[in-house]
Write an enzyme that holds these catalytic residues in place. Structure first.
Site, PDB file in Angstrom:
ATOM      1  N   PRO A  19       0.790  -1.232   0.000  1.00 22.54           N
ATOM      2  CA  PRO A  19       0.000   0.000   0.000  1.00 22.54           C
ATOM      3  C   PRO A  19       0.824   1.285   0.000  1.00 22.54           C
ATOM      4  CG  PRO A  19      -0.110  -1.101   2.131  1.00 22.54           C
ATOM      5  CD  PRO A  19       0.531  -2.064   1.175  1.00 22.54           C
ATOM      6  N   ASN A  20       0.326   2.230  -0.758  1.00 17.68           N
ATOM      7  CA  ASN A  20       0.863   3.598  -0.853  1.00 17.68           C
ATOM      8  C   ASN A  20       2.158   3.706  -1.656  1.00 17.68           C
ATOM      9  OD1 ASN A  20      -1.222   4.804   0.806  1.00 17.68           O
ATOM     10  ND2 ASN A  20      -0.295   3.722   2.513  1.00 17.68           N
ATOM     11  N   ARG A  27       5.033  11.071  -2.420  1.00 18.24           N
ATOM     12  CA  ARG A  27       4.760  10.743  -1.015  1.00 18.24           C
ATOM     13  C   ARG A  27       5.996  10.973  -0.152  1.00 18.24           C
ATOM     14  NH1 ARG A  27       4.714   4.566   1.213  1.00 18.24           N
ATOM     15  NH2 ARG A  27       4.008   5.073   3.311  1.00 18.24           N
ATOM     16  N   TYR A  32      11.186   8.971   1.371  1.00 19.23           N
ATOM     17  CA  TYR A  32      11.222   7.932   0.335  1.00 19.23           C
ATOM     18  C   TYR A  32      11.901   8.367  -0.969  1.00 19.23           C
ATOM     19  CZ  TYR A  32       7.889   5.741   3.504  1.00 19.23           C
ATOM     20  OH  TYR A  32       7.293   5.192   4.615  1.00 19.23           O
ATOM     21  N   ASN A  83       8.108  -5.686  -0.896  1.00 21.08           N
ATOM     22  CA  ASN A  83       8.001  -4.504  -0.049  1.00 21.08           C
ATOM     23  C   ASN A  83       6.541  -4.454   0.397  1.00 21.08           C
ATOM     24  OD1 ASN A  83       7.924  -2.125   1.321  1.00 21.08           O
ATOM     25  ND2 ASN A  83       8.954  -0.905  -0.252  1.00 21.08           N
ATOM     26  N   ALA A  86       3.275  -0.874   4.859  1.00 16.92           N
ATOM     27  CA  ALA A  86       2.762  -0.880   6.246  1.00 16.92           C
ATOM     28  C   ALA A  86       2.348  -2.282   6.703  1.00 16.92           C
ATOM     29  CB  ALA A  86       1.604   0.089   6.368  1.00 16.92           C
ATOM     30  N   GLU A 107      12.829  -9.482   1.763  1.00 21.91           N
ATOM     31  CA  GLU A 107      12.088  -8.305   2.244  1.00 21.91           C
ATOM     32  C   GLU A 107      12.861  -7.039   1.880  1.00 21.91           C
ATOM     33  OE1 GLU A 107      11.481  -8.398   6.490  1.00 21.91           O
ATOM     34  OE2 GLU A 107      10.702  -6.350   6.523  1.00 21.91           O
ATOM     35  N   HIS A 109      12.840  -2.564   1.834  1.00 17.16           N
ATOM     36  CA  HIS A 109      12.258  -1.271   2.203  1.00 17.16           C
ATOM     37  C   HIS A 109      13.159  -0.172   1.669  1.00 17.16           C
ATOM     38  CE1 HIS A 109       9.498  -3.265   4.906  1.00 17.16           C
ATOM     39  NE2 HIS A 109      10.515  -3.982   5.336  1.00 17.16           N
ATOM     40  N   ARG A 116      13.484   4.416  12.256  1.00 13.48           N
ATOM     41  CA  ARG A 116      12.285   5.264  12.246  1.00 13.48           C
ATOM     42  C   ARG A 116      11.443   5.027  13.513  1.00 13.48           C
ATOM     43  NH1 ARG A 116       9.352   4.868   6.704  1.00 13.48           N
ATOM     44  NH2 ARG A 116       8.326   6.699   7.620  1.00 13.48           N
TER      45      ARG A 116
END
Ligand code: DQA
Length: 154
Positions: A19-20, A27, A32, A83, A86, A107, A109, A116
């Protein structure tokens, strides 16, 4: 072509984005970067082409769609690069799908999730993934191609 190159050339990599991530570029660019998901896909394809690997690159905002894509990957792909955005921090369903499908999963990111907010430090999928690449911006994806090509040696 030596045997290693030949095996790498046959690798089919499924890139899944949660998502996103369709909003990348606009964004939170300070977190990012300004690279769009289409730009990232182009960089991934360029890297994969050098090794003759096949790439499928998808994005969805829906958790269930990610689960279905992971399930359907069996027999179609050799490695998944995920990825989960969330859902990384919330989804037992994704973790169970990765365990069930028994395909090596990497995985990724863009941001360093460990640097963070505390709620991002925990990845529910990390224990069932081969490894985690986090914090290198769009290069996390390019590094994931490298990891995918060598996944049988790790
Ligand atoms: C992300 C990190 C997640 O914590 C966040 O929810 C995202 C993007 C990353 O690529 O840095 O949406 O997965």
């Amino acid at each position: 072509m030596n045997l290693k190159r030949k095996l790498q050339a046959m690798i089919r990599i499924l890139f899944l984005n949660g998502p996103n991530l369709n909003l990348l570029g606009k964004r939170e660019p300070e977190v990012y970067g300004r690279t769009t998901l289409a730009d990232i896909e182009a960089k991934v394809r360029e890297r994969a082409k050098k090794s003759g690997a096949e790439v499928d690159f998808r994005q969805t905002n829906l958790e269930g769609e990610l689960v279905s894509w992971i399930q359907q990957a069996k027999g179609q792909f050799d490695v998944i690069v995920l990825n989960a955005a969330a859902y990384t921090h919330t989804s037992i369903a994704l973790r169970d799908a990765i365990s069930a499908v028994e395909l090596p999963t990497i995985e990724v990111h863009l941001s360093n999730i460990h640097a963070r907010e505390e709620f991002r430090h925990k990845s529910l999928i990390a224990p069932v993934c081969r490894g985690q690449i986090t914090g290198f911006g769009f290069n996390s994806y390019v590094l994931a191609v490298e990891a995918a090509l060598n996944v049988n040696e790790s």
